[in-house]
Design a protein around this motif. Structure first.
Motif, PDB file in Angstrom:
ATOM      1  N   MET A   1       0.817  -1.197   0.000  1.00  0.00           N
ATOM      2  CA  MET A   1       0.000   0.000   0.000  1.00  0.00           C
ATOM      3  C   MET A   1       0.857   1.254   0.000  1.00  0.00           C
ATOM      4  O   MET A   1       0.388   2.351   0.230  1.00  0.00           O
ATOM      5  CB  MET A   1      -0.923   0.024   1.217  1.00  0.00           C
ATOM      6  N   ASP A   2       2.124   1.081  -0.235  1.00  0.00           N
ATOM      7  CA  ASP A   2       3.024   2.223  -0.280  1.00  0.00           C
ATOM      8  C   ASP A   2       2.850   2.964  -1.595  1.00  0.00           C
ATOM      9  O   ASP A   2       3.046   2.424  -2.664  1.00  0.00           O
ATOM     10  CB  ASP A   2       4.469   1.742  -0.130  1.00  0.00           C
ATOM     11  N   ARG A   3       2.485   4.198  -1.527  1.00  0.00           N
ATOM     12  CA  ARG A   3       2.234   4.971  -2.725  1.00  0.00           C
ATOM     13  C   ARG A   3       3.524   5.403  -3.398  1.00  0.00           C
ATOM     14  O   ARG A   3       3.579   5.622  -4.592  1.00  0.00           O
ATOM     15  CB  ARG A   3       1.418   6.236  -2.418  1.00  0.00           C
ATOM     16  N   GLY A   4       4.563   5.616  -2.616  1.00  0.00           N
ATOM     17  CA  GLY A   4       5.821   6.061  -3.180  1.00  0.00           C
ATOM     18  C   GLY A   4       5.706   7.404  -3.856  1.00  0.00           C
ATOM     19  O   GLY A   4       6.384   7.683  -4.838  1.00  0.00           O
ATOM     20  N   GLU A   5       4.804   8.261  -3.348  1.00  0.00           N
ATOM     21  CA  GLU A   5       4.560   9.521  -4.027  1.00  0.00           C
ATOM     22  C   GLU A   5       4.147  10.547  -2.983  1.00  0.00           C
ATOM     23  O   GLU A   5       3.379  10.265  -2.083  1.00  0.00           O
ATOM     24  CB  GLU A   5       3.431   9.339  -5.064  1.00  0.00           C
ATOM     25  N   SER A   6       4.658  11.762  -3.100  1.00  0.00           N
ATOM     26  CA  SER A   6       4.310  12.794  -2.131  1.00  0.00           C
ATOM     27  C   SER A   6       3.663  13.997  -2.774  1.00  0.00           C
ATOM     28  O   SER A   6       3.348  14.962  -2.102  1.00  0.00           O
ATOM     29  CB  SER A   6       5.570  13.248  -1.375  1.00  0.00           C
ATOM     30  N   ARG A   7       3.450  13.935  -4.107  1.00  0.00           N
ATOM     31  CA  ARG A   7       2.897  15.104  -4.783  1.00  0.00           C
ATOM     32  C   ARG A   7       1.436  15.299  -4.361  1.00  0.00           C
ATOM     33  O   ARG A   7       0.640  14.381  -4.370  1.00  0.00           O
ATOM     34  CB  ARG A   7       2.961  14.915  -6.298  1.00  0.00           C
ATOM     35  N   PHE A 560     -11.982   4.607  -2.638  1.00  0.00           N
ATOM     36  CA  PHE A 560     -11.129   3.872  -1.698  1.00  0.00           C
ATOM     37  C   PHE A 560     -10.401   2.698  -2.348  1.00  0.00           C
ATOM     38  O   PHE A 560      -9.577   2.062  -1.692  1.00  0.00           O
ATOM     39  CB  PHE A 560     -11.968   3.376  -0.513  1.00  0.00           C
ATOM     40  N   ARG A 561     -10.702   2.405  -3.626  1.00  0.00           N
ATOM     41  CA  ARG A 561     -10.062   1.304  -4.344  1.00  0.00           C
ATOM     42  C   ARG A 561     -10.091   0.029  -3.505  1.00  0.00           C
ATOM     43  O   ARG A 561      -9.108  -0.680  -3.358  1.00  0.00           O
ATOM     44  CB  ARG A 561      -8.616   1.651  -4.684  1.00  0.00           C
ATOM     45  N   SER A 562     -11.274  -0.259  -2.960  1.00  0.00           N
ATOM     46  CA  SER A 562     -11.448  -1.461  -2.147  1.00  0.00           C
ATOM     47  C   SER A 562     -12.867  -1.979  -2.333  1.00  0.00           C
ATOM     48  O   SER A 562     -13.836  -1.277  -2.041  1.00  0.00           O
ATOM     49  CB  SER A 562     -11.198  -1.164  -0.664  1.00  0.00           C
ATOM     50  N   ALA A 707     -11.937  -5.029  11.839  1.00  0.00           N
ATOM     51  CA  ALA A 707     -10.935  -5.807  12.575  1.00  0.00           C
ATOM     52  C   ALA A 707     -11.015  -7.282  12.188  1.00  0.00           C
ATOM     53  O   ALA A 707      -9.985  -7.960  12.057  1.00  0.00           O
ATOM     54  CB  ALA A 707     -11.141  -5.632  14.077  1.00  0.00           C
ATOM     55  N   LEU A 708     -12.221  -7.787  12.017  1.00  0.00           N
ATOM     56  CA  LEU A 708     -12.379  -9.182  11.607  1.00  0.00           C
ATOM     57  C   LEU A 708     -11.860  -9.422  10.198  1.00  0.00           C
ATOM     58  O   LEU A 708     -11.273 -10.462   9.900  1.00  0.00           O
ATOM     59  CB  LEU A 708     -13.856  -9.584  11.680  1.00  0.00           C
ATOM     60  N   LEU A 709     -12.046  -8.441   9.327  1.00  0.00           N
ATOM     61  CA  LEU A 709     -11.618  -8.589   7.936  1.00  0.00           C
ATOM     62  C   LEU A 709     -10.111  -8.441   7.768  1.00  0.00           C
ATOM     63  O   LEU A 709      -9.515  -9.010   6.858  1.00  0.00           O
ATOM     64  CB  LEU A 709     -12.345  -7.563   7.056  1.00  0.00           C
ATOM     65  N   GLY A 710      -9.491  -7.643   8.638  1.00  0.00           N
ATOM     66  CA  GLY A 710      -8.035  -7.457   8.565  1.00  0.00           C
ATOM     67  C   GLY A 710      -7.591  -6.879   7.233  1.00  0.00           C
ATOM     68  O   GLY A 710      -8.161  -5.907   6.730  1.00  0.00           O
ATOM     69  N   GLU A 711      -6.587  -7.487   6.619  1.00  0.00           N
ATOM     70  CA  GLU A 711      -6.051  -6.985   5.353  1.00  0.00           C
ATOM     71  C   GLU A 711      -7.047  -7.108   4.197  1.00  0.00           C
ATOM     72  O   GLU A 711      -6.895  -6.465   3.166  1.00  0.00           O
ATOM     73  CB  GLU A 711      -4.759  -7.739   4.999  1.00  0.00           C
ATOM     74  N   LEU A 716      -8.953  -5.592  -3.628  1.00  0.00           N
ATOM     75  CA  LEU A 716      -9.460  -5.145  -4.927  1.00  0.00           C
ATOM     76  C   LEU A 716      -9.040  -6.168  -5.967  1.00  0.00           C
ATOM     77  O   LEU A 716      -7.846  -6.354  -6.218  1.00  0.00           O
ATOM     78  CB  LEU A 716      -8.905  -3.762  -5.301  1.00  0.00           C
ATOM     79  N   PRO A 717      -9.977  -6.895  -6.574  1.00  0.00           N
ATOM     80  CA  PRO A 717      -9.620  -7.909  -7.577  1.00  0.00           C
ATOM     81  C   PRO A 717      -8.788  -7.303  -8.706  1.00  0.00           C
ATOM     82  O   PRO A 717      -8.940  -6.133  -9.055  1.00  0.00           O
ATOM     83  CB  PRO A 717     -10.989  -8.381  -8.091  1.00  0.00           C
ATOM     84  N   LYS A 718      -7.902  -8.118  -9.262  1.00  0.00           N
ATOM     85  CA  LYS A 718      -7.019  -7.627 -10.325  1.00  0.00           C
ATOM     86  C   LYS A 718      -7.802  -7.079 -11.515  1.00  0.00           C
ATOM     87  O   LYS A 718      -7.385  -6.117 -12.148  1.00  0.00           O
ATOM     88  CB  LYS A 718      -6.081  -8.743 -10.784  1.00  0.00           C
TER      89      LYS A 718
END
Length: 749
Positions: A1-7, A560-562, A707-711, A716-718
């Motif tokens: 989940m690292d965006r690697g972007e700060s813009r 939320f891309r989820s 909390a039950l669902l966790g990760e 998001l399906p491919k």
């Protein structure tokens, strides 16, 4: 989940940054917009919903025939003359003398026309102890209530002369309009106006500073003012109504204050964490600002669902609500950052010394909700079972919901004398106070076959058991239109009166008027209008439900891309709506605790309320949901575990969500104090739903489920990765580290 972007990206971040740099321009543009909207709207004038546009079906057809014929229906009035002790009969000399006195008195006012005695028209009750004097008010029906006072006084004068033996009372369109205006008009306006001081008082407690409390109220009021002007302009395309105006005010105050509260609280939190004022404002724009935009668009989509009902009143309410939400959303992410930039730390001026410091932990998290979350996250499965079970139990009564257009006695109880008159007229002349009206249109209304069909209709209406008479026929020869007034058996009992209406429509009419070629005979009236309204409303439930749910789901998915977040968002919102339905049915239909809100004896939910509540609540629930989940997602993106992110997101937003919910509940509860049961039901339903949503749903069920669902919360399906990315997530550290470009003059503090 690292965006690697700060813009810094996104509309809210860019709008907030521009407004902070060009603060005077942003404030000036906003003020100009409000003034222009009000000015142009006032000049254009508001077009109100016409009776012929209110409904489709027979009610609409009847209104259209009357409109096309150019017939101005007057406001009809009735005077009930009734023996008090049951000894006097309509044929007795004293009774006749009183009737003659009534006829002379009302005719002498010069305000009426077509006064008819009960003797030639046979408007005498079956037991011979009651009779009706009927007449029409002169002039336009809409303004008849302003001219009926002399007639009411004339009737009161006759009543005083016969007070010992007779009851002489007036009822009708004009007298009811005047009575309700006098009794409830000021009450309703006071409720609307009291929303502002109530909201301001709660914000003073929430912020502990006068300036900070004034900002959300000022933004909400200006958004409402601008929308009032826009309503005047838009009404030329979509007619509006007073109901749309009141709903707009409610929604505008709720979301306007909420959006500013979200923004202002985040800016304050960042400054408390050691950020400089400019950086705090940029972080608030990129985080809370984004949540406001997502929430606002979702609420607008929900409000747009009302446009699918095909009901003019609902369409007006939906469009007005949509506009005020959009205006409040834009104002919150543009002019609010400009004002905060101008004020700097002066936003905390006017501190209230008696409130003291907030009971919060050092990182701005609520101690109360920290304790609650500790237990919820320790046993999430148990928390889900308990919370879900409680909400399902609350929602259970909704399975037996009975909806109907409320009758006069249901709407206002026995608090007004005119309601008692209404009941007495219905007891003596079932259906006489609100008869069905058959609007007959023919090529030649005087043709023998048409006259014969009208006479046959009158006879069969009584012989079929649909009416006990008398059936009155009024012919407008010039327009080739006739009105047939049929008192329905059942009177104020909507179920029985509805059965009588069906006999007229399905049996009597086809056998009489239906056999004459070229004759139209739609049946309208209060019972018919309620019946047609129900049919149309039921037919619109599926498209409205589908539109709101599908588009809300799509917005959550893109924002939320989820897939998981989108599904749980919909389910939790539906659960809160169901709980609100259950409370409404329990209180207003079954009478559980009805005395606490003054709702004894209603026995039903007003027809339009369930669909209205679904749309409004589904939209407003997204406010809290988007705000809380955005904060959880932000924490997750910053490297926290899902469980830690849930705890952090819920407890850091608990204060603002609680404050926002208290304001909404207080504003809606004001309408729950009104005397009109329909407004009381709306206020109680909205207040209960928001309270449940902000506490049980967002404080217990949401974190427990996540909390039950966790990760899997972020699944998001491919095959969905190709969807547009509307997340625009902003890490506060990245925003703080990014150099501020084009900031202009130094920020004033």
């Amino acid at each position: 989940m690292d965006r690697g972007e700060s813009r810094v990206r996104g509309f809210a971040a860019r709008a907030g940054g521009w407004s902070a740099r060009h603060r005077w321009a942003a404030v000036g543009i906003w003020v100009l917009f409000v003034v222009l909207a009000m000015g142009v709207g006032s000049a254009a004038g508001r077009v109100d919903v016409d009776d012929s546009d209110q409904l489709k079906g027979e009610t609409h057809n009847a209104a259209q025939i009357i409109k096309d014929a150019g017939i101005k229906e007057p406001a009809s009035e009735t005077v009930l003359v009734q023996a008090k002790d049951g000894r006097l009969r309509a044929t007795d000399a004293e009774f006749r003398s009183a009737v003659d006195a009534v006829v002379k008195a009302v005719d002498g006012t010069g305000q009426v026309t077509g006064v008819t005695s009960p003797y030639p028209t046979h408007t005498i009750s079956k037991d011979r102890h009651s009779a009706l004097v009927q007449f029409d008010m002169r002039g336009d029906a809409e303004s008849a209530g302003d001219r009926v006072e002399p007639v009411l006084k004339a009737v009161e004068g006759v009543q005083k002369e016969h007070a010992r033996t007779l009851r002489i009372e007036e009822i009708g369109g004009a007298s009811m309009r005047k009575t309700f205006s006098d009794a409830f008009g000021d009450d309703f306006k006071k409720a609307e106006y009291s929303a502002v001081p109530v909201a301001l008082g709660i914000l003073l407690i929430a912020f502990g500073a006068l300036v900070a409390a004034l900002l959300p109220v000022a933004l909400a009021i200006t958004a409402i003012m601008a929308t009032m002007g826009l309503m005047g302009i838009v009404s030329h395309l979509q007619p509006m109504s007073d109901t749309a105006n009141s709903v707009m005010l409610l929604v505008g105050m709720a979301v306007g204050v909420d959006y500013c509260l979200f923004y202002l609280r985040r800016e304050r939190e960042e400054r408390a964490a050691g950020r400089d004022a400019r950086t705090a404002l940029r972080i608030a724009a990129a985080t809370s600002g984004r949540a406001i935009v997502v929430s606002g668009v979702t609420v607008c989509v929900a409000m747009a669902g009302m446009l699918f009902t095909g009901l003019a009143t609902f369409e007006g309410m939906g469009l007005a609500s949509l506009m005020v939400v959009a205006v409040a959303m834009v104002g919150s992410v543009t002019v609010l950052p400009a004002l905060l930039s101008l004020l700097g730390e002066r936003v905390d001026r006017g501190r209230l010394p008696f409130l003291g410091r907030r009971r919060r932990t050092g990182n701005g998290e609520s101690r109360f909700w920290s304790a609650v979350l500790k237990g919820v996250l320790a046993r999430p499965a148990v928390s889900v079972v308990v919370a879900l079970g409680a909400l399902l139990a609350v929602a259970a009564p909704a399975l037996g919901m009975k909806t109907q257009q409320l009758t006069l006695d249901q709407e206002f109880g026995d608090s007004l004398p005119i309601v008692q008159t209404y009941n007495r007229v219905n007891d003596a002349f079932p259906g006489g106070s609100e008869p069905a009206q058959v609007v007959v249109k023919a090529e030649d209304i005087d043709a023998p076959e048409v006259k014969a069909a009208l006479a046959d209709f009158r006879d069969r209406a009584i012989s079929s058991g649909a009416s006990r008479g008398p059936v009155d026929i009024r012919v407008h020869e010039k327009q080739n239109v006739a009105f047939v007034f049929v008192p329905l058996v059942g009177g104020s009992d909507q179920d029985k009166a509805g059965a009588s209406l069906e006999k007229l429509r399905d049996d009597v009419r086809p056998a009489t008027l239906g056999k004459v070629a070229g004759v139209e005979a739609p049946i309208t009236g209060q019972v018919a209008g309620s019946h047609d309204f129900n049919d149309q409303l039921v037919g619109s439930v599926v498209p409205v439900f589908a539109f709101v749910v599908v588009f809300a789901f799509a917005l959550m998915l893109l924002s939320f891309r989820s897939l998981t977040v989108a599904i749980t968002s919909i389910l939790l919102n539906l659960l809160s709506v169901g709980a609100a339905y259950g409370i409404l049915v329990a209180v207003f239909q079954h009478g559980w605790g009805a005395s606490l809100v003054g709702a004894e004896g209603v026995g039903a939910i007003v027809t339009w309320l369930p669909l209205f509540l679904f749309v409004i609540l589904f939209g407003l629930s997204m406010d809290y949901h988007v705000f809380v989940v955005s904060r959880i997602r932000e924490a997750r993106l910053r490297g926290r575990s899902t469980k830690d992110a849930i705890a952090h997101g819920v407890v850091t937003t608990a204060g603002v969500v609680t404050s926002a919910a208290v304001i909404m509940v207080a504003v809606f509860a004001i309408f729950g104090t009104l005397s009109m049961q329909s407004m009381k039901q709306m206020g109680v339903g909205l207040a209960a739903a928001v309270l449940i949503d902000a506490t049980v749903i967002r404080g217990v069920l949401l974190p427990a489920v996540m909390a039950l669902l966790g990760e899997r919360n972020w699944y998001l399906p491919k095959w969905l990765h190709r969807l547009p990315d509307l997340t625009h997530d902003e890490a506060p550290e990245a925003i703080a580290a990014e150099p501020a470009r084009g900031e202009g003059e130094p920020l004033r503090v």
